[in-house]
Design a protein around this motif. Sequence first.
Motif, short mmCIF file in Angstrom:
data_model
loop_
_atom_site.label_atom_id
_atom_site.label_comp_id
_atom_site.label_asym_id
_atom_site.label_seq_id
_atom_site.Cartn_x
_atom_site.Cartn_y
_atom_site.Cartn_z
N SER A 65 -29.52 -90.96 125.82
CA SER A 65 -30.68 -90.27 125.27
C SER A 65 -30.90 -90.62 123.80
O SER A 65 -32.02 -90.84 123.35
CB SER A 65 -30.52 -88.75 125.42
OG SER A 65 -30.46 -88.39 126.78
N VAL A 66 -29.79 -90.67 123.03
CA VAL A 66 -29.89 -91.04 121.62
C VAL A 66 -30.47 -92.45 121.48
O VAL A 66 -31.36 -92.70 120.66
CB VAL A 66 -28.52 -90.95 120.93
CG1 VAL A 66 -28.58 -91.55 119.52
CG2 VAL A 66 -28.06 -89.50 120.85
N THR A 123 -37.14 -86.82 125.44
CA THR A 123 -35.85 -87.43 125.14
C THR A 123 -34.91 -86.44 124.46
O THR A 123 -33.70 -86.42 124.73
CB THR A 123 -36.03 -88.68 124.26
OG1 THR A 123 -36.97 -89.56 124.87
CG2 THR A 123 -34.71 -89.42 124.07
N ILE A 124 -35.44 -85.63 123.56
CA ILE A 124 -34.63 -84.59 122.91
C ILE A 124 -34.09 -83.62 123.96
O ILE A 124 -32.93 -83.20 123.92
CB ILE A 124 -35.43 -83.86 121.83
CG1 ILE A 124 -35.71 -84.81 120.65
CG2 ILE A 124 -34.69 -82.62 121.34
CD1 ILE A 124 -36.63 -84.23 119.60
N LEU A 152 -31.26 -85.20 125.70
CA LEU A 152 -30.09 -85.23 124.82
C LEU A 152 -29.34 -83.89 124.86
O LEU A 152 -28.12 -83.84 124.99
CB LEU A 152 -30.51 -85.56 123.40
CG LEU A 152 -29.42 -85.51 122.31
CD1 LEU A 152 -28.29 -86.47 122.63
CD2 LEU A 152 -30.03 -85.83 120.95
N ILE A 153 -30.08 -82.81 124.75
CA ILE A 153 -29.48 -81.47 124.81
C ILE A 153 -28.84 -81.24 126.19
O ILE A 153 -27.75 -80.67 126.30
CB ILE A 153 -30.54 -80.38 124.51
CG1 ILE A 153 -31.06 -80.53 123.08
CG2 ILE A 153 -29.95 -78.99 124.71
CD1 ILE A 153 -32.24 -79.64 122.75
N GLY A 154 -29.52 -81.71 127.23
CA GLY A 154 -28.96 -81.59 128.57
C GLY A 154 -27.66 -82.35 128.72
O GLY A 154 -26.72 -81.87 129.36
N VAL A 171 -38.03 -78.60 127.98
CA VAL A 171 -37.23 -77.87 128.97
C VAL A 171 -37.04 -78.72 130.23
O VAL A 171 -35.93 -78.78 130.79
CB VAL A 171 -37.92 -76.53 129.33
CG1 VAL A 171 -37.20 -75.85 130.50
CG2 VAL A 171 -37.94 -75.59 128.13
N ALA A 172 -38.09 -79.42 130.66
CA ALA A 172 -37.98 -80.29 131.83
C ALA A 172 -36.96 -81.40 131.58
O ALA A 172 -36.14 -81.71 132.44
CB ALA A 172 -39.35 -80.88 132.17
N GLY A 173 -37.00 -81.99 130.39
CA GLY A 173 -36.05 -83.05 130.05
C GLY A 173 -34.61 -82.59 130.09
O GLY A 173 -33.71 -83.37 130.43
N PHE A 174 -34.39 -81.32 129.77
CA PHE A 174 -33.03 -80.76 129.76
C PHE A 174 -32.34 -80.90 131.11
O PHE A 174 -31.13 -81.13 131.20
CB PHE A 174 -33.11 -79.27 129.36
CG PHE A 174 -31.83 -78.52 129.52
CD1 PHE A 174 -30.83 -78.60 128.55
CD2 PHE A 174 -31.60 -77.73 130.64
CE1 PHE A 174 -29.64 -77.89 128.69
CE2 PHE A 174 -30.42 -77.02 130.79
CZ PHE A 174 -29.44 -77.11 129.81
#
Length: 405
Positions: free
Chosen positions: A154-155, A269-270, A273-275, A321-324
């Motif tokens: 993700s980073v 993407t953020i 990353l959190i996910g 939230v979806a990306g998480f």
Amino acid sequence: MNTNLQDEHNASWKKKIVLFLISQNISLFGSSVVSFAIIWHITLETSSGIWVMFFTICALLPQVFISLWAGVWADRYNRKHLIMLADGFIALATLGLAIAYWTGYQRMELILLVSVIRSIGAGIQMPAVIALYPQIVPTEKLTKVQGINQSLNSVLMLLSPAVGGVVLGSVGITGAFMVDVITASLAIVVLSFIRVEKAARSTEPASVFTELRQGIAYTFNNRLLRGILICFGASFILITPAAVLTPLLVERSFGNDVWLLTANEVVWTIGTLIGGVFVYMKGNFQDKIRTVAICLMAFGVTFGLLGIAGNFTIYLIIMGVAGFFMPIVATAQTVLIQENVEEAMMGRVFSLVQIVTGSAMPFAILFFGPLADIVPIGSILVVSGALLVVVGALYQITSKRAGLN
């Protein structure tokens, strides 16, 4: 004495996985930077959607076609050596392209040809990479390691577009080609420090086509694997509108400023990353099928909400939230396969997964793309989101009925 042996074992696999993650993320970063640079170069030079379409097809479809054979090779040969050879194959092809451009032979057709070669290399590499994890990581640590890898991915995906733009603007497309050559070479050097044996075989060596049939039969005769492939296929088709059409939704609903489209990608993407960090902190998912089912239903809800969001700030929050949930579902599903497949069949199983996931979106967009010019994209997201909720629920119900967990 036993404690010392255990400490040595822990240090050994940790050193291997650190080097492996460094190697593969260096390779991924270089490939991502060059891919962004190429697509922007094509866009600036041609202003043609047809050329962008040609590049996308050349970059994606060859790895799908080569995957079945790649799975056999990943089970037949040393996976580390296969990964290194694929990286070297890609680096040589890209170096040839750079030399051609340096000497003045600058044609779009050449970029497409090399994109096909690079895609074949990636298709050979991917099943070997995923199948190698269980060889060097203890089973109980696979989820945590995948969480770290998802976070690193993700980073890098957050940085790749910016770096690609800077490289293209400062040293041109030829310099961008060399980024991939350098990163692939570094990845090979780092990977060479890891000692990995060839996977143990459960059957006598046979022809490639015989082993190919064995892999297909093994996968589809296994209830768990058959259910996972069906789930992958259905969910990737239904995820396609959110993955491909949301930039168009943003342009139509909120405006065509570049920062709006950039924010759309960055926030996703953020979220991933959190996910990924959450997966690492969690360490393991006891009921991986339930985890996947919940994530698919969460995708469905969030994608549906994207379709009806009337405010861009709210839209971005929902997108984050979806990306998480993406790293969670990817990790749970991958580790579920790694834990339940024989080491000797791992490459072939993951090659089938790659075929399903790699072909679902290109085929789905042939339907959803034209549909987006007839039906509001928001409505498409609501319907596809509702169907994703159904897929998640059915995956949970059918898996439990089959006695799987």
